[in-house]
Write a protein that holds these residues in place. Structure first.
Motif, mmCIF file in Angstrom:
data_model
loop_
_atom_site.group_PDB
_atom_site.id
_atom_site.type_symbol
_atom_site.label_atom_id
_atom_site.label_comp_id
_atom_site.label_asym_id
_atom_site.label_seq_id
_atom_site.Cartn_x
_atom_site.Cartn_y
_atom_site.Cartn_z
ATOM 1 N N ALA A 76 -64.846 -21.853 -17.555
ATOM 2 C CA ALA A 76 -64.952 -20.992 -15.915
ATOM 3 C C ALA A 76 -65.256 -20.871 -15.281
ATOM 4 N N ALA A 273 -63.140 -11.435 -17.078
ATOM 5 C CA ALA A 273 -62.143 -12.663 -17.447
ATOM 6 C C ALA A 273 -60.629 -11.834 -17.726
ATOM 7 N N LEU A 281 -62.857 -14.277 -10.357
ATOM 8 C CA LEU A 281 -62.550 -15.021 -10.903
ATOM 9 C C LEU A 281 -60.827 -14.536 -10.746
ATOM 10 N N ARG A 286 -58.527 -16.645 -14.542
ATOM 11 C CA ARG A 286 -58.136 -15.392 -15.474
ATOM 12 C C ARG A 286 -57.038 -15.989 -16.422
ATOM 13 N N LEU A 289 -57.920 -19.052 -19.388
ATOM 14 C CA LEU A 289 -58.902 -18.522 -19.789
ATOM 15 C C LEU A 289 -58.038 -17.446 -20.964
#
Length: 380
Positions: A76, A273, A281, A286, A289
């Motif tokens: 991240a 996330a 984020l 996001r 991820l």
């Protein structure tokens, strides 16, 4: 399934029953578990001891090294640093790191273990980032993007550290703390300050069971010269649990395996996330991820695995059914385990995140029954 107005009390009760059973019959010494749902921590508990001598009681505030569960937060951090420069997963790594040895590799390839750089031919110590980066630049890839994937257990640290340094002029652990951890109030560090050292629990190595040694991964791991064995030895150093109990391992800030924190912090990170809480984020980070990038037989772990940009997902079979459920029933759920048993995940479908940390390790390369049974109870 998750209760429509939250995580059901019965599911949390079942999870706690598993947590307690781990102490009764599975050799748990100290452990914490945390569950968040749509911005609220609905469960946080810690029990046991920080060491076998029972000197310090374990609470949910205990800090513990989590090995590769660090990879999610580290990824991240790189994604956020790229985004700040108008770059992203499809950017060629060479645009940031000109000497990177895989010309066609994007950051999506790098973060999903597709670059074939899991093992180094040139010896470098894990404590010397510049030496490891130079060894990576000189490495002939074992495979290239498009030829499958294989987990990079240790080199992953420098593979994400070097671009972050080039993008920000700072170590990854510092960027993590300033840009993500501090704004979210996370007690999770990639480079632990000395002031927090008294809170760190002592780790204890797992013992091999007969079934462990029959696993294809351990056969490769225990065979000299195999890619699996070389991957878990590159770069050199920090090989034993005793080494990870050394404060040097906590303070150095190794992005592949050096994170130290609480279960609550890891679970809250995965709330960010999956977009369940406001955080640094953004949607682009996001999505990177949580979006599947590669799935199939893992050249290093010797079993099916699936990766996004820095996190794991459960692989599926030809019918679309999950091969295993480390991350619950949802196909969208993702996270990352750590060697010995620590585990963390986020599920965008339900808004649930989960984390478990402990100090009595197991040998399984993927999460074992101590955590998986809790995940199953959570989503029952």
């Amino acid at each position: 399934m998750v209760h429509p107005i939250g995580v059901s009390p019965s599911a949390l009760g079942e999870l706690l029953s598993v947590f307690e059973e781990n102490f009764r019959s599975r050799g748990e010494i100290g452990a914490s578990v945390s569950v968040w749902w749509r911005g609220e921590e609905v469960l946080s508990t810690g029990e046991g001891w920080c060491e076998k001598e029972q000197t310090r009681p374990w609470t949910e505030k205990a800090l513990v090294p989590v090995y590769s569960a660090t990879k999610g937060p580290a990824s991240a951090t790189l994604l956020l640093a790229l985004d700040a420069k108008g770059l992203g997963p499809e950017t060629l790594v060479r645009e940031v790191w000109p000497a990177f040895p895989v010309e066609e590799a994007t950051f999506a390839h790098l973060l999903s273990h597709q670059c074939g750089l899991s093992a180094l031919d040139q010896r470098a110590m894990i404590w010397d980032h510049d030496a490891v980066a130079a060894a990576l630049e000189a490495q002939v890839p074992a495979w290239r993007p498009g030829d499958g994937h294989g987990y990079h257990p240790r080199t992953f640290g420098s593979l994400v550290e070097e671009p972050v340094r080039r993008l920000t002029g700072k170590p990854l652990g510092q960027v993590w703390r300033e840009e993500i951890a501090a704004p979210l109030g996370l007690e999770f560090w990639i480079g632990l300050p000395e002031s927090e050292h008294p809170r760190v629990a002592r780790l204890y190595p797992g013992k091999a069971a007969a079934e462990d040694l029959q696993d294809g991964f351990y056969k490769e791991f225990n065979t000299e010269g195999t890619l699996t064995r070389r991957s878990f030895a590159s770069p050199a150093g920090l090989r034993s649990v005793q080494d990870v109990n050394d404060p040097q391992a906590w303070t150095y800030g190794l992005p592949a395996m050096g994170g130290v924190g609480t279960a609550s912090a890891l679970a809250k990170f995965y709330q960010a996330a999956i977009g369940a809480i406001e955080s640094p984020l953004n949607d682009r980070v996001r999505q990177a991820l949580g979006t599947l990038r590669i799935s199939g037989e893992d050249r290093v772990l010797m079993k099916p695995t699936a990766f996004s940009c820095g996190c794991q997902l459960d692989p599926v079979d030809e019918s679309g059914k999950k091969v295993r459920e480390l991350y619950g029933p949802s196909l969208e759920a993702f996270g990352h385990p750590g060697a010995g048993g620590s585990h963390a995940l986020g599920d965008p479908d339900s808004g649930v995140s989960f984390a478990y940390v402990m100090n009595q390790m197991e040998l399984s390369v993927l999460p074992g029954r101590k955590s998986v049974d809790m995940v199953q109870a959570l989503f029952s």
